[in-house]
Design an enzyme around this catalytic site. Structure first.
Site, short mmCIF file in Angstrom:
data_model
loop_
_atom_site.label_atom_id
_atom_site.label_comp_id
_atom_site.label_asym_id
_atom_site.label_seq_id
_atom_site.Cartn_x
_atom_site.Cartn_y
_atom_site.Cartn_z
N CYS A 160 48.70 7.09 43.00
CA CYS A 160 50.03 7.38 43.51
C CYS A 160 49.99 7.84 44.96
O CYS A 160 48.99 8.40 45.42
CB CYS A 160 50.67 8.49 42.70
SG CYS A 160 50.58 8.23 40.94
N ARG A 172 46.61 2.24 48.26
CA ARG A 172 46.09 3.13 47.22
C ARG A 172 46.28 2.55 45.82
O ARG A 172 45.68 3.03 44.87
CB ARG A 172 46.82 4.49 47.30
CG ARG A 172 46.43 5.31 48.50
CD ARG A 172 47.28 6.57 48.56
NE ARG A 172 47.02 7.46 47.44
CZ ARG A 172 46.27 8.53 47.48
NH1 ARG A 172 45.66 8.86 48.59
NH2 ARG A 172 46.11 9.28 46.42
N TRP A 191 51.47 5.01 40.13
CA TRP A 191 50.46 4.23 39.43
C TRP A 191 50.49 4.75 38.01
O TRP A 191 50.10 5.90 37.77
CB TRP A 191 49.11 4.46 40.10
CG TRP A 191 48.02 3.55 39.68
CD1 TRP A 191 47.76 2.30 40.17
CD2 TRP A 191 46.99 3.82 38.72
NE1 TRP A 191 46.64 1.78 39.57
CE2 TRP A 191 46.14 2.68 38.67
CE3 TRP A 191 46.68 4.90 37.89
CZ2 TRP A 191 45.04 2.60 37.83
CZ3 TRP A 191 45.58 4.81 37.05
CH2 TRP A 191 44.77 3.67 37.04
N ASN A 200 51.93 13.53 42.26
CA ASN A 200 50.67 12.80 42.02
C ASN A 200 49.81 13.66 41.11
O ASN A 200 49.78 14.89 41.27
CB ASN A 200 49.88 12.63 43.33
CG ASN A 200 50.46 11.57 44.22
OD1 ASN A 200 51.45 10.93 43.87
ND2 ASN A 200 49.83 11.36 45.36
N GLY A 201 49.06 13.02 40.21
CA GLY A 201 48.17 13.79 39.33
C GLY A 201 48.63 13.68 37.89
O GLY A 201 49.43 12.80 37.54
N GLU A 232 25.84 -3.52 44.16
CA GLU A 232 27.03 -3.41 45.01
C GLU A 232 27.66 -4.79 45.24
O GLU A 232 28.89 -4.92 45.24
CB GLU A 232 26.65 -2.71 46.33
CG GLU A 232 27.73 -2.67 47.39
CD GLU A 232 29.04 -1.99 46.96
OE1 GLU A 232 29.10 -1.38 45.87
OE2 GLU A 232 30.02 -2.12 47.71
N LYS A 240 31.46 -5.82 44.26
CA LYS A 240 32.39 -6.36 45.27
C LYS A 240 33.01 -7.65 44.76
O LYS A 240 34.21 -7.85 44.85
CB LYS A 240 31.59 -6.62 46.54
CG LYS A 240 32.10 -6.25 47.87
CD LYS A 240 32.40 -4.86 48.27
CE LYS A 240 32.91 -3.89 47.28
NZ LYS A 240 32.75 -2.51 47.55
N GLU A 265 35.49 -7.07 41.72
CA GLU A 265 36.75 -6.36 41.95
C GLU A 265 37.76 -7.18 42.73
O GLU A 265 38.96 -7.04 42.51
CB GLU A 265 36.55 -4.98 42.57
CG GLU A 265 35.96 -4.96 43.94
CD GLU A 265 35.71 -3.55 44.46
OE1 GLU A 265 36.46 -2.63 44.13
OE2 GLU A 265 34.76 -3.38 45.23
N HIS A 324 13.80 -9.88 29.96
CA HIS A 324 13.95 -9.00 28.79
C HIS A 324 15.32 -9.17 28.14
O HIS A 324 15.83 -8.25 27.51
CB HIS A 324 13.70 -7.55 29.19
CG HIS A 324 12.31 -7.34 29.72
ND1 HIS A 324 11.22 -7.29 28.89
CD2 HIS A 324 11.85 -7.24 30.98
CE1 HIS A 324 10.13 -7.13 29.64
NE2 HIS A 324 10.49 -7.10 30.92
C1 F6R Z 1 34.75 -0.20 45.23
C2 F6R Z 1 35.23 1.13 45.54
C3 F6R Z 1 35.11 2.17 44.49
C4 F6R Z 1 34.87 3.55 45.15
C5 F6R Z 1 34.91 4.65 44.08
C6 F6R Z 1 34.64 6.00 44.67
O1 F6R Z 1 34.88 -1.06 46.32
O2 F6R Z 1 35.76 1.37 46.59
O3 F6R Z 1 34.11 1.87 43.58
O4 F6R Z 1 33.64 3.54 45.80
O5 F6R Z 1 36.17 4.66 43.46
O6 F6R Z 1 35.57 6.33 45.65
P1 F6R Z 1 35.29 7.49 46.68
O7 F6R Z 1 34.17 7.05 47.55
O8 F6R Z 1 36.57 7.65 47.44
O9 F6R Z 1 34.92 8.70 45.87
#
Ligand code: F6R
Length: 617
Positions: free
Chosen positions: A2, A27, A74, A100-101, A492, A496, A499, A515
C-alpha cells in the site's frame, strides 16, 4: 504494497495527491482512493483498479479541498473492491483514515465497536480505526476537552493505543479541517516540509518533486500537520522538536528519463550506482573506511559467527557476501531468509554479528529478524538504500548503498550495489583482522574500481542477449546452473526471470543436477550456465554437457576460455576478481529477464501479485 500520500496547503490537493499515488504505483496495489475536506464535509472517492481510474470517477474534478489524504491499497483483508478501498470513514462521516499495515486485533475491536452500535461496511481491518477515533472523541476521557484540536489528537491517540499490529496512518476530520494527523508503527511514513504547504508519504519518491526536506516519523510518534506548521508528539502527547533531513536524491531519479521502463533505466544506471556505492570508501593503497561506522579489532575478534539475513534478491546478494566474508575474513557465515530465521530459534549470542540487507529498509520479516537477534544479545548491522528507513533505525550499525531510488519491482541496481557494499565491508573487516594479504585486497580493490566500465561494456552488447531472449521467450520452463559464487547468480537470475516473465524456472548448484533435477531435462529445454570461476570451469562445463546430451538448448555466460564449443549461445563478459563476478554475470541475466518480459508484452515494472516493499509478513 500500500501507498500513502497527504497534502495540506493552499493549492487544490487532488492533483498533488494523485500525482503522488502515481509515483507510488511501483509499490504494487489493486485499488486507489482519495479524501478531501470541503465546506466542513468529507468527500471520499475511491475504487478498485489503477490510480488513473480516479480521474474517471464522478466528482473528481469538483474536489476543491486544499487538505487531503490518498491511498493505494494492496488487498490483505477483503478482496479488491470499492468498499474495501481506502480512505475509510467512521459512521458519523467526521473522520477519514488511510492505513498501511495490518491491524492484528481488528476482529476484537470490531466486536467491541459493534456492541456500541457501530456498523461496518467493508471487510477491512482498517475500518475499525475511524470508528474507534469517533468512539473516543465522543466517549473517551478526551470528550470533555473544550479545545477541538486537543480532543481530536487525544481521540486518535486513544484509538492507536488499542491497535495491535503494524500501521502508518493519516487521519483528517471535519472537526479540524485544516490539519492531518499522522502516526506510524513498523510501517514507514515521512513528512515533506514545504513553504506554506506540507506533504506526507509512505515513500520519499511520492513527494520528491515538491521537496527534499523530510522528517522521518518514528514508531509511536504523532505528527500534526498544518500548512504552516508540523508538530511532533510522543506517545503520551508531549510535544518535542525533530530535525529535518535533506535527502539528496534527484527528482529525475524517480522518473523514466526517456527509458521505456524503470527496470531498463535502472539496469543502465548500474555503472553509476556501483561508482556511487564505492564512493570514497576506499582508495588503492589505502584502507577501507566507512563514515558511519567504526568497528574495533577486539569486537571482530570476538565474533565467531556471522549471519546474513534478508529476503529475495537481497538474500541473493547476501549469499555472494557469504563467499566474500568466509574467504577474506575466515569467519563462518550463514545466510538465512528472514522469514525462516525469525521463527527457528537461531543460535545467536553476543559473539554473533547479524547483517541485514534490505533495499527498502521496510521489509517486515527482515525487521522482525533484526529485533530477534538484538534481543539475544547480537550486534546488528543494516545495509539499506533508504536513509532513515525502519531497519536503519533499529540496527546498531548502518551502511548505505547509493543506488538512488529503485522504482521497478524487480530489483537490479540495488542488488549490484548490495554485492559491492558487502565486498567493501568484507575487505574492511579483513583489514581490521589482518586475515587476508595486503596484495589480495589491493587486487580486489583494483578490480572493483574497474567494475563500472566493465558493466558498461556488457550493456553495450545487450542486443546479443535480446536475440537469445527472442529465441526462447515462448518457453514454459528454464533452468539456471552455477557452481560456487556462480550458483548465487543462478538463483538471482532465476528469480528475476520468474518474477517479470512468469516463466517457471529453477536454479541448481551444477553438481546437484544429477541428484534429481536432471530428470526434468528433455529435448529443447533451455538451460543457462554461468561459468566464471577459473578453478571450476572443467566441472561446470561437464555439467552443461550432461544436459546438452539430453537435448537441452544452452546459453553460457562466461569470462573463461571454455574447453568445448557445442553450446547454442555463449555470452562473454569481462574478467574480474572471482569474488566480484556476480556483479558482472548478473547484468546479462537481468537483460535476459527484461527482454523476455517485453517480448511477452508484460508489464515489466509492475509484475502481477508483487509489491516493491513487503511491509507485511
Ligand atoms: C526481487 C525483489 C525482492 C526483494 C525483497 C526484499 O526483484 O526485489 O525479492 O529483494 O522483497 O526487499 P528489500 O530489499 O526491500 O528488503
Amino acid at each position: 504494497m500500500c501507498g500513502i500520500v497527504g497534502y495540506v496547503g493552499s493549492q487544490k490537493a487532488t492533483p498533488i495527491l494523485i500525482d503522488g499515488l502515481l509515483a507510488l504505483e511501483y509499490r504494487g496495489y489493486d485499488s486507489a482512493g482519495i479524501a478531501t475536506i470541503e465546506n466542513s464535509t468529507l468527500k471520499v472517492l475511491k475504487d478498485k483498479g489503477r490510480v488513473n481510474n480516479l480521474y474517471n470517477l464522478d466528482g473528481i474534478n469538483e474536489l476543491e479541498g486544499t487538505v487531503g489524504i490518498a491511498h493505494t491499497r494492496w488487498a490483505t483483508h477483503g478482496q479488491p473492491s470499492k468498499l474495501n478501498s481506502h480512505p475509510h470513514m467512521d459512521n458519523s462521516n467526521q473522520f477519514a483514515v488511510v492505513h498501511n499495515g495490518i491491524i492484528e486485533n481488528y476482529a476484537d475491536l470490531k466486536k467491541f465497536l459493534e456492541t456500541n452500535n457501530y456498523k461496518f461496511f467493508s471487510e477491512t481491518d482498517t475500518e475499525v480505526i475511524p470508528n474507534l477515533i469517533h468512539y473516543y472523541y465522543t466517549n473517551g476521557p478526551v470528550s470533555i476537552l473544550s479545545d477541538s484540536k486537543e480532543r481530536f489528537l487525544g481521540a486518535v491517540k486513544s484509538a492507536i493505543y488499542d491497535l495491535k499490529g503494524s500501521y502508518a496512518i493519516e487521519v483528517i476530520s471535519t472537526i479540524c479541517p485544516n490539519e492531518i494527523i499522522a502516526v506510524r508503527k513498523d510501517s514507514p511514513l515521512v513528512i515533506g516540509k514545504g513553504d506554506g504547504e506540507n506533504y506526507i508519504a509512505s515513500d520519499i519518491p511520492a513527494i520528491l518533486k515538491y521537496t527534499k526536506d523530510f522528517y522521518l516519523l518514528d514508531d509511536n510518534e504523532f505528527a500534526v500537520i498544518n500548512k504552516d506548521s508540523i508538530k511532533f508528539f510522543d506517545n503520551t502527547l508531549i510535544e518535542h522538536n525533530k530535525a529535518v533531513k535533506n535527502i539528496a536524491w534527484d527528482a529525475n531519479a524517480a522518473s523514466k528519463d526517456g527509458y521505456e521502463d524503470f527496470m531498463l533505466k535502472e539496469i543502465y544506471e548500474q555503472p553509476t550506482a556501483v561508482r556511487e556505492t564505492i564512493g570514497s570508501r576506499f582508495y588503492l593503497g589505502k584502507k577501507c573506511s566507512f563514515d558511519d561506522i567504526h568497528i574495533t579489532k577486539e569486537y571482530l575478534q570476538s565474533v565467531n559467527k556471522i549471519f546474513i539475513i534478508a529476503c529475495g534478491t537481497a538474500m541473493h546478494a547476501g549469499l555472494a557476501g557469504k563467499y566474500m566474508i568466509e574467504h577474506l575474513c575466515k569467519i563462518s557465515t550463514e545466510v538465512d531468509a528472514a522469514s525462516e530465521f525469525r521463527y527457528r530459534n537461531p543460535i545467536v549470542d553476543e559473539h554473533t554479528l547479524c547483517i541485514y540487507i534490505s533495499q527498502s529498509g521496510e521489509t517486515a520479516d527482515t525487521i522482525a529478524a533484526l529485533k530477534l537477534a538484538k534481543s539475544k544479545g547480537a550486534k546488528t548491522l543494516a545495509i539499506s538504500n533508504v536513509i532513515g528507513s525502519s531497519i536503519t533505525r533499529e540496527a546498531d550499525y548502518t551502511i548505505y548503498t547509493h543506488a538512488g531510488p529503485e522504482i521497478a519491482v524487480a530489483s537490479t541496481k540495488a542488488y549490484t550495489s548490495q554485492v559491492v557494499l558487502i565486498a567493501i565491508l568484507s575487505m574492511y573487516f579483513a583489514e581490521i583482522l589482518e586475515s587476508t594479504s595486503y596484495a589480495e585486497i589491493e587486487e580486489l580493490k583494483a578490480s572493483m574500481v574497474d567494475l563500472p566500465s566493465k558493466i558498461e561494456q556488457i550493456l553495450d552488447d545487450s542486443s546479443k542477449i535480446k536475440d537469445f531472449a527472442q529465441m526462447v521467450y515462448t518457453e514454459k520452463d528454464m533452468f539456471f546452473l552455477g557452481r560456487g559464487i556462480d550458483y548465487t547468480v543462478a538463483l538471482e537470475s532465476s528469480l528475476k526471470l520468474k518474477e517479470i516473465s512468469y516463466i517457471h524456472s529453477e536454479a541448481y548448484a551444477s553438481g546437484e543436477l544429477k541428484h534429481g533435477p536432471i530428470a526434468l531435462i528433455e529435448n529443447g529445454v533451455t538451460v543457462i550456465g554461468i561459468i566464471t570461476n577459473p578453478q571450476l570451469v572443467e566441472k561446470s562445463v561437464s555439467n552443461v554437457q550432461e544436459v546438452i546430451s539430453r537435448g537441452a538448448k544452452t546459453l553460457i555466460i562466461t569470462n573463461q576460455i571454455l574447453p568445448s564449443s557445442n553450446f547454442d549461445y555463449v555470452f562473454n563478459i569481462p574478467n574480474t576478481h572471482p569474488l566480484l563476478s556476480p556483479i558482472l554475470s548478473i547484468i546479462p541475466m537481468q537483460l535476459f529477464a527484461y527482454y523476455i518480459s517485453k517480448f511477452k508484452g508484460l508489464d515489466v515494472d509492475k509484475p502481477r501479485n508483487l509489491a516493491k516493499s513487503v511491509t507485511v509478513e
